[in-house]
Scaffold this motif. Structure first.
Motif, PDB file in Angstrom:
ATOM      1  N   LYS A  89       0.823  -1.207   0.000  1.00  0.00           N
ATOM      2  CA  LYS A  89       0.000   0.000   0.000  1.00  0.00           C
ATOM      3  C   LYS A  89       0.855   1.254   0.000  1.00  0.00           C
ATOM      4  O   LYS A  89       0.832   2.023  -0.951  1.00  0.00           O
ATOM      5  N   THR A 124      -9.694  -4.894   0.522  1.00  0.00           N
ATOM      6  CA  THR A 124      -9.849  -3.604   1.190  1.00  0.00           C
ATOM      7  C   THR A 124     -11.113  -2.902   0.733  1.00  0.00           C
ATOM      8  O   THR A 124     -11.562  -3.084  -0.411  1.00  0.00           O
ATOM      9  N   ASN A 126     -11.113   0.002  -0.029  1.00  0.00           N
ATOM     10  CA  ASN A 126     -10.683   0.984  -1.026  1.00  0.00           C
ATOM     11  C   ASN A 126     -11.124   0.633  -2.441  1.00  0.00           C
ATOM     12  O   ASN A 126     -11.014   1.468  -3.347  1.00  0.00           O
ATOM     13  N   ASN A 178     -11.740  -2.593   6.305  1.00  0.00           N
ATOM     14  CA  ASN A 178     -11.280  -1.243   6.635  1.00  0.00           C
ATOM     15  C   ASN A 178     -12.032  -0.761   7.896  1.00  0.00           C
ATOM     16  O   ASN A 178     -13.249  -0.891   7.940  1.00  0.00           O
ATOM     17  N   TYR A 179     -11.360  -0.215   8.882  1.00  0.00           N
ATOM     18  CA  TYR A 179      -9.949  -0.302   9.179  1.00  0.00           C
ATOM     19  C   TYR A 179      -9.792  -1.115  10.455  1.00  0.00           C
ATOM     20  O   TYR A 179     -10.546  -0.894  11.410  1.00  0.00           O
ATOM     21  N   THR A 238     -15.896  -4.647   8.809  1.00  0.00           N
ATOM     22  CA  THR A 238     -15.629  -3.468   9.619  1.00  0.00           C
ATOM     23  C   THR A 238     -16.676  -3.413  10.731  1.00  0.00           C
ATOM     24  O   THR A 238     -17.477  -4.332  10.891  1.00  0.00           O
ATOM     25  N   THR A 311      -2.284   4.864   9.077  1.00  0.00           N
ATOM     26  CA  THR A 311      -3.222   4.332   8.087  1.00  0.00           C
ATOM     27  C   THR A 311      -3.367   5.245   6.878  1.00  0.00           C
ATOM     28  O   THR A 311      -3.725   4.785   5.798  1.00  0.00           O
ATOM     29  N   PHE A 313      -5.714   7.370   6.591  1.00  0.00           N
ATOM     30  CA  PHE A 313      -7.141   7.348   6.278  1.00  0.00           C
ATOM     31  C   PHE A 313      -7.616   8.673   5.702  1.00  0.00           C
ATOM     32  O   PHE A 313      -8.665   8.753   5.053  1.00  0.00           O
TER      33      PHE A 313
END
Length: 320
Positions: A89, A124, A126, A178-179, A238, A311, A313
């Motif tokens: 990442k 993820t 994402n 996440n996360y 999550t 992270t 974030f």
């Protein structure tokens, strides 16, 4: 774990979640009377002490560089169950080819090495786009919309493993996490550290999802029984809350007896996931959010160590 057959291989076991997942699996197998089943923890093990600690707990550590082009995966143990935790990442914006090699190309090698295994792969949230704060987050049916090279390469991981499930019948589960919160790292550690240091907390990304890492490990292992051929089993992982970052800063300010300094104005969108499918299948996370906040504050007050791996974030353009 009692219902699974065969050994377990954990790839990327030296990462942030790997050691605790391996210990959880070992304890569960022992409790199920499956003491003959091995847990193989595969990593480069740049920290020999971490490997020795796992070995002492009954986990078989395997020193192996999955990116070494001269070493085939055939040297790794056979197993009926595989947890794929490898990922790249941070630095992906500067070296996108490395992110694609790790996140998308390597899973093809893994699926070919263990075609008959159940494979639970960490993905993820994402892979989803940023969505409105009041939306409740993306569920598993929401169209993907990865932003940036990291997120796109993670979607590549999912697509490669889905191809293995479709063409070779490999049983796959995809876990969009996440996360995760471990007191040494995570969104809570990021926010709490800044509040304790009287540094401003960026609230532009105004809301997040978080979950206790112990629950994340449990669910990841339990998805092995849901791994499916043809079309992979996909689940968001999550906590149940859409958590205000500003509220987190205020809670930590109360814990530390210091003011919370927030910087910026909340944008109308954030990376948010709806994990109600996971909660329906596996139960709610067993550690509530406010308990995590209290634990995190106590951890920092006692000066206990952090991983030094934020992270990020707050990133909204996908550039990690």
């Amino acid at each position: 774990m009692a219902e699974l057959e065969g050994d377990l291989v954990v790839l990327g076991a030296g990462g942030k979640m790997g050691p605790s997942l391996c210990r959880l699996a070992r304890r569960a197998l022992d409790a199920a009377g499956r003491t003959d089943a091995a847990v193989h923890a595969v990593s480069r093990w740049s920290d020999p002490a971490a490997a020795r600690s796992l070995d002492d707990d009954g986990v078989h550590t395997v020193a192996f560089d999955l990116m070494d082009p001269d070493t085939g995966l055939g040297a790794l143990p056979d197993a009926a169950n595989v947890v794929f935790m490898v990922g790249a990442k941070f630095g992906s914006a500067a070296a996108p080819s490395h992110a694609w090699a790790v996140n998308a190309a390597m899973p093809d090698r893994v699926a070919r090495r263990w075609p008959e295994a159940r494979i639970a792969a960490l993905s993820t949230g994402n892979v989803y786009p940023l969505v409105p704060l009041g939306s409740g987050g993306c569920d598993e049916e929401h169209p993907v919309g990865p932003v940036g090279e990291y997120a796109m390469s993670c979607l590549g991981r999912e697509r490669v493993l889905a191809h293995a499930a479709l063409t070779r019948g490999t049983r796959v589960s995809l876990v969009r996490l996440n996360y995760a919160i471990d007191l040494r790292y995570g969104v809570l550690a990021d926010v709490a550290s800044r509040v304790l240091a009287a540094e401003p907390v960026d609230v532009t990304t105004g809301s997040v999802n978080v979950v206790w890492q112990g629950y994340a490990n449990q669910v990841t292992l339990r998805t092995l029984l849901h791994a499916s051929a043809g079309s992979p089993f996909t689940v968001n992982l999550t906590g149940p809350e859409t958590v205000s970052v500003r509220r987190l800063a205020q809670w930590f300010a109360e814990e530390f007896g210091t003011p919370a300094v927030c910087d910026g104005t909340e944008a109308g969108t954030a990376l948010l996931s709806d994990a109600s499918r996971a909660h329906a299948l596996f139960g709610y996370p067993d550690v509530p959010l406010r308990t995590l906040v209290a634990w995190q504050a106590d951890w920092l007050r006692r000066g206990l160590p952090l991983s030094g791996k934020p992270t990020k974030f707050q990133v909204r353009d996908g550039r990690f």
